[in-house]
Design a protein around this motif. Structure first.
Motif, PDB file in Angstrom:
ATOM      1  N   HIS A 122       0.795  -1.230   0.000  1.00  0.00           N
ATOM      2  CA  HIS A 122       0.000   0.000   0.000  1.00  0.00           C
ATOM      3  C   HIS A 122       0.828   1.281   0.000  1.00  0.00           C
ATOM      4  O   HIS A 122       0.265   2.372  -0.123  1.00  0.00           O
ATOM      5  N   MET A 123       2.144   1.167   0.131  1.00  0.00           N
ATOM      6  CA  MET A 123       2.996   2.351   0.171  1.00  0.00           C
ATOM      7  C   MET A 123       4.154   2.190  -0.809  1.00  0.00           C
ATOM      8  O   MET A 123       4.713   1.090  -0.934  1.00  0.00           O
ATOM      9  N   TYR A 124       4.496   3.276  -1.485  1.00  0.00           N
ATOM     10  CA  TYR A 124       5.619   3.207  -2.426  1.00  0.00           C
ATOM     11  C   TYR A 124       6.305   4.564  -2.553  1.00  0.00           C
ATOM     12  O   TYR A 124       5.781   5.599  -2.125  1.00  0.00           O
ATOM     13  N   PHE A 125       7.472   4.518  -3.172  1.00  0.00           N
ATOM     14  CA  PHE A 125       8.362   5.668  -3.300  1.00  0.00           C
ATOM     15  C   PHE A 125       8.522   6.016  -4.773  1.00  0.00           C
ATOM     16  O   PHE A 125       8.567   5.137  -5.634  1.00  0.00           O
ATOM     17  N   TRP A 126       8.608   7.299  -5.047  1.00  0.00           N
ATOM     18  CA  TRP A 126       8.778   7.727  -6.436  1.00  0.00           C
ATOM     19  C   TRP A 126       9.600   9.011  -6.469  1.00  0.00           C
ATOM     20  O   TRP A 126       9.452   9.870  -5.594  1.00  0.00           O
ATOM     21  N   VAL A 127      10.469   9.137  -7.463  1.00  0.00           N
ATOM     22  CA  VAL A 127      11.279  10.343  -7.637  1.00  0.00           C
ATOM     23  C   VAL A 127      10.780  11.065  -8.879  1.00  0.00           C
ATOM     24  O   VAL A 127      10.715  10.478  -9.962  1.00  0.00           O
ATOM     25  N   SER A 128      10.411  12.318  -8.709  1.00  0.00           N
ATOM     26  CA  SER A 128       9.872  13.099  -9.817  1.00  0.00           C
ATOM     27  C   SER A 128      10.986  13.488 -10.796  1.00  0.00           C
ATOM     28  O   SER A 128      12.175  13.306 -10.520  1.00  0.00           O
ATOM     29  N   ILE A 129      10.588  14.051 -11.931  1.00  0.00           N
ATOM     30  CA  ILE A 129      11.555  14.486 -12.945  1.00  0.00           C
ATOM     31  C   ILE A 129      12.513  15.530 -12.374  1.00  0.00           C
ATOM     32  O   ILE A 129      13.692  15.597 -12.735  1.00  0.00           O
ATOM     33  N   SER A 130      11.991  16.318 -11.441  1.00  0.00           N
ATOM     34  CA  SER A 130      12.826  17.360 -10.816  1.00  0.00           C
ATOM     35  C   SER A 130      13.711  16.797  -9.706  1.00  0.00           C
ATOM     36  O   SER A 130      14.372  17.546  -8.997  1.00  0.00           O
ATOM     37  N   ALA A 131      13.702  15.459  -9.553  1.00  0.00           N
ATOM     38  CA  ALA A 131      14.531  14.748  -8.573  1.00  0.00           C
ATOM     39  C   ALA A 131      14.034  14.882  -7.144  1.00  0.00           C
ATOM     40  O   ALA A 131      14.755  14.568  -6.199  1.00  0.00           O
ATOM     41  N   TRP A 132      12.782  15.338  -6.960  1.00  0.00           N
ATOM     42  CA  TRP A 132      12.223  15.392  -5.614  1.00  0.00           C
ATOM     43  C   TRP A 132      11.627  14.036  -5.252  1.00  0.00           C
ATOM     44  O   TRP A 132      10.913  13.431  -6.043  1.00  0.00           O
ATOM     45  N   PRO A 133      11.910  13.529  -4.032  1.00  0.00           N
ATOM     46  CA  PRO A 133      11.329  12.251  -3.606  1.00  0.00           C
ATOM     47  C   PRO A 133       9.882  12.421  -3.123  1.00  0.00           C
ATOM     48  O   PRO A 133       9.529  13.454  -2.548  1.00  0.00           O
ATOM     49  N   HIS A 146      -0.262  11.522  -0.005  1.00  0.00           N
ATOM     50  CA  HIS A 146       1.033  11.776  -0.613  1.00  0.00           C
ATOM     51  C   HIS A 146       1.882  12.621   0.324  1.00  0.00           C
ATOM     52  O   HIS A 146       1.413  13.618   0.870  1.00  0.00           O
ATOM     53  N   PHE A 147       3.116  12.188   0.539  1.00  0.00           N
ATOM     54  CA  PHE A 147       4.070  12.931   1.366  1.00  0.00           C
ATOM     55  C   PHE A 147       5.228  13.387   0.485  1.00  0.00           C
ATOM     56  O   PHE A 147       5.654  12.669  -0.428  1.00  0.00           O
ATOM     57  N   SER A 148       5.762  14.554   0.775  1.00  0.00           N
ATOM     58  CA  SER A 148       6.909  15.052   0.030  1.00  0.00           C
ATOM     59  C   SER A 148       7.771  15.906   0.955  1.00  0.00           C
ATOM     60  O   SER A 148       7.419  16.138   2.125  1.00  0.00           O
ATOM     61  N   LEU A 149       8.873  16.397   0.410  1.00  0.00           N
ATOM     62  CA  LEU A 149       9.740  17.282   1.187  1.00  0.00           C
ATOM     63  C   LEU A 149       9.383  18.745   0.967  1.00  0.00           C
ATOM     64  O   LEU A 149      10.090  19.641   1.435  1.00  0.00           O
ATOM     65  N   ASP A 150       8.270  18.987   0.296  1.00  0.00           N
ATOM     66  CA  ASP A 150       7.800  20.349   0.055  1.00  0.00           C
ATOM     67  C   ASP A 150       7.476  21.027   1.396  1.00  0.00           C
ATOM     68  O   ASP A 150       6.674  20.516   2.172  1.00  0.00           O
ATOM     69  N   ILE A 151       8.093  22.154   1.649  1.00  0.00           N
ATOM     70  CA  ILE A 151       7.889  22.854   2.916  1.00  0.00           C
ATOM     71  C   ILE A 151       6.457  23.362   3.047  1.00  0.00           C
ATOM     72  O   ILE A 151       5.837  23.285   4.104  1.00  0.00           O
ATOM     73  N   GLU A 152       5.918  23.887   1.943  1.00  0.00           N
ATOM     74  CA  GLU A 152       4.578  24.474   1.978  1.00  0.00           C
ATOM     75  C   GLU A 152       3.474  23.423   2.030  1.00  0.00           C
ATOM     76  O   GLU A 152       2.433  23.638   2.651  1.00  0.00           O
ATOM     77  N   SER A 153       3.680  22.296   1.374  1.00  0.00           N
ATOM     78  CA  SER A 153       2.647  21.259   1.317  1.00  0.00           C
ATOM     79  C   SER A 153       3.277  19.876   1.472  1.00  0.00           C
ATOM     80  O   SER A 153       3.426  19.131   0.502  1.00  0.00           O
ATOM     81  N   PRO A 154       3.659  19.528   2.691  1.00  0.00           N
ATOM     82  CA  PRO A 154       4.347  18.244   2.908  1.00  0.00           C
ATOM     83  C   PRO A 154       3.445  17.023   2.808  1.00  0.00           C
ATOM     84  O   PRO A 154       3.927  15.899   2.683  1.00  0.00           O
ATOM     85  N   ALA A 155       2.125  17.241   2.870  1.00  0.00           N
ATOM     86  CA  ALA A 155       1.184  16.119   2.757  1.00  0.00           C
ATOM     87  C   ALA A 155      -0.097  16.609   2.094  1.00  0.00           C
ATOM     88  O   ALA A 155      -0.598  17.680   2.430  1.00  0.00           O
ATOM     89  N   ASP A 156      -0.593  15.835   1.145  1.00  0.00           N
ATOM     90  CA  ASP A 156      -1.885  16.154   0.542  1.00  0.00           C
ATOM     91  C   ASP A 156      -2.636  14.861   0.266  1.00  0.00           C
ATOM     92  O   ASP A 156      -2.119  13.768   0.514  1.00  0.00           O
TER      93      ASP A 156
END
Length: 209
Positions: A122-133, A146-156
């Motif tokens: 149920h969980m997986y990892f992906w790296v975007s074209i911009s190299a963000w995990p 969805h979780f990311s390292l985005d400071i403004e929106s770390p979870a949506d």
């Protein structure tokens, strides 16, 4: 002239039955009764307010991420002890992981997946074209968190794919989190997830596609 000498008030015998009983009590009993009556008059004491929780992981677990949602509940990404410290390949990690939502008073209301040991399904990892995990949590309908390292929106979230009953339908587009964000371990948690390509292959194999 005959004078009738009255007894001082304190020495007179009370005419009221209740006063008569009270006058027969020892002084210490009267004092105790006074304290009890005073306490009752003051009313019940207010229960101490519990400190709001900052996550819903168990004490022995590792907190991968947590924040307060827009509806003031608390979202947490939890894993087994030292989950994010495993040194082998992500597919071989013997630990478990799950996401949880609950109240600030500590009541866990929703967890996913039902069996945290099945997190690899149920969980997986992906790296975007911009190299963000990025890390995704998915049901059979698709990813819903969805979780990311985005400071403004770390979870949506994508409410349409959420498990039944999850309180995400009222969440508008944008960040799930409103305040109080703990993201200290999200990067190392992402590193323990199998990549999207392997996850999709495993999923297609299990469904016979």
């Amino acid at each position: 002239m005959n004078y009738k000498i009255s007894k001082p008030f304190a020495m007179q015998s009370p005419s009221h039955p209740t006063l008569a009983r009270l006058s027969a009590l020892p002084v210490t009993a009267l004092l105790a009764l006074t304290v009890t009556v005073s306490a009752c008059a003051a009313g019940p004491k207010a229960a101490p307010t519990a400190t709001p929780v900052t996550h819903h992981c168990k004490p022995q677990e590792t907190v991968g991420f947590s924040c307060e949602l827009q509806d003031r509940r608390v979202l947490s990404l939890c894993g087994s002890s030292d989950f994010d410290q495993f040194k082998g390949e992500a597919k071989d990690n013997p630990g478990y992981a799950y996401v949880a939502i609950g109240t600030k008073q500590g009541q866990v209301q929703f967890t996913y997946p039902p069996n945290p040991e099945d997190y690899k399904k149920h969980m997986y990892f992906w790296v975007s074209i911009s190299a963000w995990p990025h890390m995704f949590v998915a049901t059979d309908k698709g990813s819903f968190m969805h979780f990311s390292l985005d400071i403004e929106s770390p979870a949506d979230a994508n409410p349409e794919n959420a498990p039944e009953g999850w309180p995400l339908s009222a969440i508008k587009s944008g960040s799930l989190c409103a305040r109080r964000i703990n993201r200290d371990h999200i990067d190392s948690y992402m590193a323990q997830m199998i990549n999207k390509a392997d996850w999709e292959r495993s999923r297609n194999k299990s469904t016979g596609q």
